[in-house]
Design a protein around this motif. Sequence first.
Motif, PDB file in Angstrom:
ATOM      1  N   GLN A   1       0.468  -1.188   0.119  1.00  0.00           N
ATOM      2  CA  GLN A   1       0.228  -0.009  -0.105  1.00  0.00           C
ATOM      3  C   GLN A   1       0.689   1.474  -0.292  1.00  0.00           C
ATOM      4  O   GLN A   1       0.818   2.211  -0.933  1.00  0.00           O
ATOM      5  CB  GLN A   1      -0.818  -0.401   1.661  1.00  0.00           C
ATOM      6  CG  GLN A   1      -1.955   1.540   1.371  1.00  0.00           C
ATOM      7  CD  GLN A   1      -3.218   1.529   2.384  1.00  0.00           C
ATOM      8  OE1 GLN A   1      -2.449   0.516   3.826  1.00  0.00           O
ATOM      9  NE2 GLN A   1      -4.349   1.383   2.390  1.00  0.00           N
ATOM     10  N   ALA A   2       1.686   1.309   0.488  1.00  0.00           N
ATOM     11  CA  ALA A   2       2.999   2.393   0.695  1.00  0.00           C
ATOM     12  C   ALA A   2       3.568   2.478  -0.968  1.00  0.00           C
ATOM     13  O   ALA A   2       3.390   3.841  -0.966  1.00  0.00           O
ATOM     14  CB  ALA A   2       3.788   2.038   2.093  1.00  0.00           C
ATOM     15  N   ALA A   3       3.993   1.851  -0.952  1.00  0.00           N
ATOM     16  CA  ALA A   3       4.726   1.612  -2.573  1.00  0.00           C
ATOM     17  C   ALA A   3       3.885   2.542  -3.445  1.00  0.00           C
ATOM     18  O   ALA A   3       4.160   2.736  -4.211  1.00  0.00           O
ATOM     19  CB  ALA A   3       5.138   0.426  -3.003  1.00  0.00           C
ATOM     20  N   ILE A   4       2.363   1.206  -3.237  1.00  0.00           N
ATOM     21  CA  ILE A   4       1.378   1.932  -4.230  1.00  0.00           C
ATOM     22  C   ILE A   4       0.889   3.488  -3.851  1.00  0.00           C
ATOM     23  O   ILE A   4       0.790   4.628  -5.191  1.00  0.00           O
ATOM     24  CB  ILE A   4       0.065   1.743  -4.439  1.00  0.00           C
ATOM     25  CG1 ILE A   4       0.529  -0.090  -4.902  1.00  0.00           C
ATOM     26  CG2 ILE A   4      -1.220   1.665  -5.179  1.00  0.00           C
ATOM     27  CD1 ILE A   4       0.616  -0.152  -5.990  1.00  0.00           C
ATOM     28  N   TYR A   5       0.933   4.306  -2.908  1.00  0.00           N
ATOM     29  CA  TYR A   5       0.827   5.212  -2.354  1.00  0.00           C
ATOM     30  C   TYR A   5       1.347   6.024  -3.388  1.00  0.00           C
ATOM     31  O   TYR A   5       1.345   7.428  -3.532  1.00  0.00           O
ATOM     32  CB  TYR A   5       0.700   5.687  -1.307  1.00  0.00           C
ATOM     33  CG  TYR A   5       0.238   7.019  -0.784  1.00  0.00           C
ATOM     34  CD1 TYR A   5      -1.306   7.891  -1.150  1.00  0.00           C
ATOM     35  CD2 TYR A   5       1.228   7.290   0.039  1.00  0.00           C
ATOM     36  CE1 TYR A   5      -1.262   8.700   0.052  1.00  0.00           C
ATOM     37  CE2 TYR A   5       0.761   8.666   0.186  1.00  0.00           C
ATOM     38  CZ  TYR A   5      -0.031   9.839   0.261  1.00  0.00           C
ATOM     39  OH  TYR A   5      -0.344  10.879   0.050  1.00  0.00           O
ATOM     40  N   SER A   6       2.964   6.296  -3.479  1.00  0.00           N
ATOM     41  CA  SER A   6       4.097   6.794  -3.831  1.00  0.00           C
ATOM     42  C   SER A   6       4.783   6.802  -4.924  1.00  0.00           C
ATOM     43  O   SER A   6       4.680   7.787  -5.391  1.00  0.00           O
ATOM     44  CB  SER A   6       5.586   5.912  -2.974  1.00  0.00           C
ATOM     45  OG  SER A   6       5.573   6.012  -1.519  1.00  0.00           O
ATOM     46  N   ALA A   7       3.991   5.702  -5.418  1.00  0.00           N
ATOM     47  CA  ALA A   7       3.666   5.607  -6.767  1.00  0.00           C
ATOM     48  C   ALA A   7       2.400   6.028  -8.176  1.00  0.00           C
ATOM     49  O   ALA A   7       3.048   6.932  -8.897  1.00  0.00           O
ATOM     50  CB  ALA A   7       3.628   3.688  -7.468  1.00  0.00           C
ATOM     51  N   LYS A   8       1.916   6.990  -6.445  1.00  0.00           N
ATOM     52  CA  LYS A   8       0.304   7.150  -7.046  1.00  0.00           C
ATOM     53  C   LYS A   8      -0.120   6.454  -8.482  1.00  0.00           C
ATOM     54  O   LYS A   8      -0.668   6.863  -9.653  1.00  0.00           O
ATOM     55  CB  LYS A   8       0.978   9.132  -8.192  1.00  0.00           C
ATOM     56  CG  LYS A   8       1.220   9.639  -7.022  1.00  0.00           C
ATOM     57  CD  LYS A   8       1.456  11.310  -7.259  1.00  0.00           C
ATOM     58  CE  LYS A   8       1.613  12.029  -6.357  1.00  0.00           C
ATOM     59  NZ  LYS A   8       2.774  11.962  -5.005  1.00  0.00           N
ATOM     60  N   GLU A   9      -0.138   5.611  -8.387  1.00  0.00           N
ATOM     61  CA  GLU A   9      -0.923   4.132  -9.114  1.00  0.00           C
ATOM     62  C   GLU A   9      -1.815   3.538  -8.554  1.00  0.00           C
ATOM     63  O   GLU A   9      -1.815   3.901  -7.767  1.00  0.00           O
ATOM     64  CB  GLU A   9       0.451   3.686  -9.749  1.00  0.00           C
ATOM     65  CG  GLU A   9       1.403   4.146 -10.568  1.00  0.00           C
ATOM     66  CD  GLU A   9       1.078   4.503 -12.519  1.00  0.00           C
ATOM     67  OE1 GLU A   9       0.195   4.278 -12.473  1.00  0.00           O
ATOM     68  OE2 GLU A   9       1.956   5.152 -12.670  1.00  0.00           O
TER      69      GLU A   9
END
Length: 229
Positions: free
Chosen positions: A160-168
């Motif tokens: 979830q944190a990675a997806i949030y950072s990617a804005k994807e």
Amino acid sequence: MIFFDLDNTLLDHDGAEQDAIRSFVFRYPDSIISSPDRPEQIWRDITNRYRARWRAGELNFEEQRRARISELFERPLTVSEADQLFAEYYAIYRTHWRLFPDVIPALKQLKAVSPLAVISNGFSSKQTAKLRETGILDYFGFVMTSEQAGAAKPDPRIFQAAIYSAKERAEECWYIGNHPENDVLAAQQFGMKAVWLNRRDSVAKVGTRVVRSLTGFVDLVKTSMGILS
């Protein structure tokens, strides 16, 4: 966005660990526990047990390191001794860091079609150092670690944190890793296009896409995008 696991996906962690623990044990022939198993197997079994406790929140990162190195020795170690000996082992391990042969060719091709990033358990400084010292850090837009996310794979919070950072959106992102459960099933359950990198021809069964190399992963991604090699 294409996300990669790091250890045993990009970096040949097991190979580096094997070389390192053999060198380390050779320095202390009369102090290491006796076992019919090879040093790397003893170390791997110890590591797997204590890392599972770390992921479960029973030990912090430094505690699991001390416990691992302490179990390797016949006599009890003080905290100071354990820290010193693990630092010695880690310095040896660091000299053996190397990439799998298919990594750079795959990154070059995938970087041309998508942004890339890493999702990895561990401390940010150490995981970033692996990428930097093996010459591939610049391929990635960012590195999401369990330290940053406050949770380690297979906990969905790190994805979830990675997806949030990617804005994807999760369903628009690929994720490839070597562990069938902690990496692949966890990413799939989060909604990502998960791929198991089964370099060792394991007989484990997973309900995800499977490739034997990063070359195969490149072909899979390009085919899904309608890109012909």
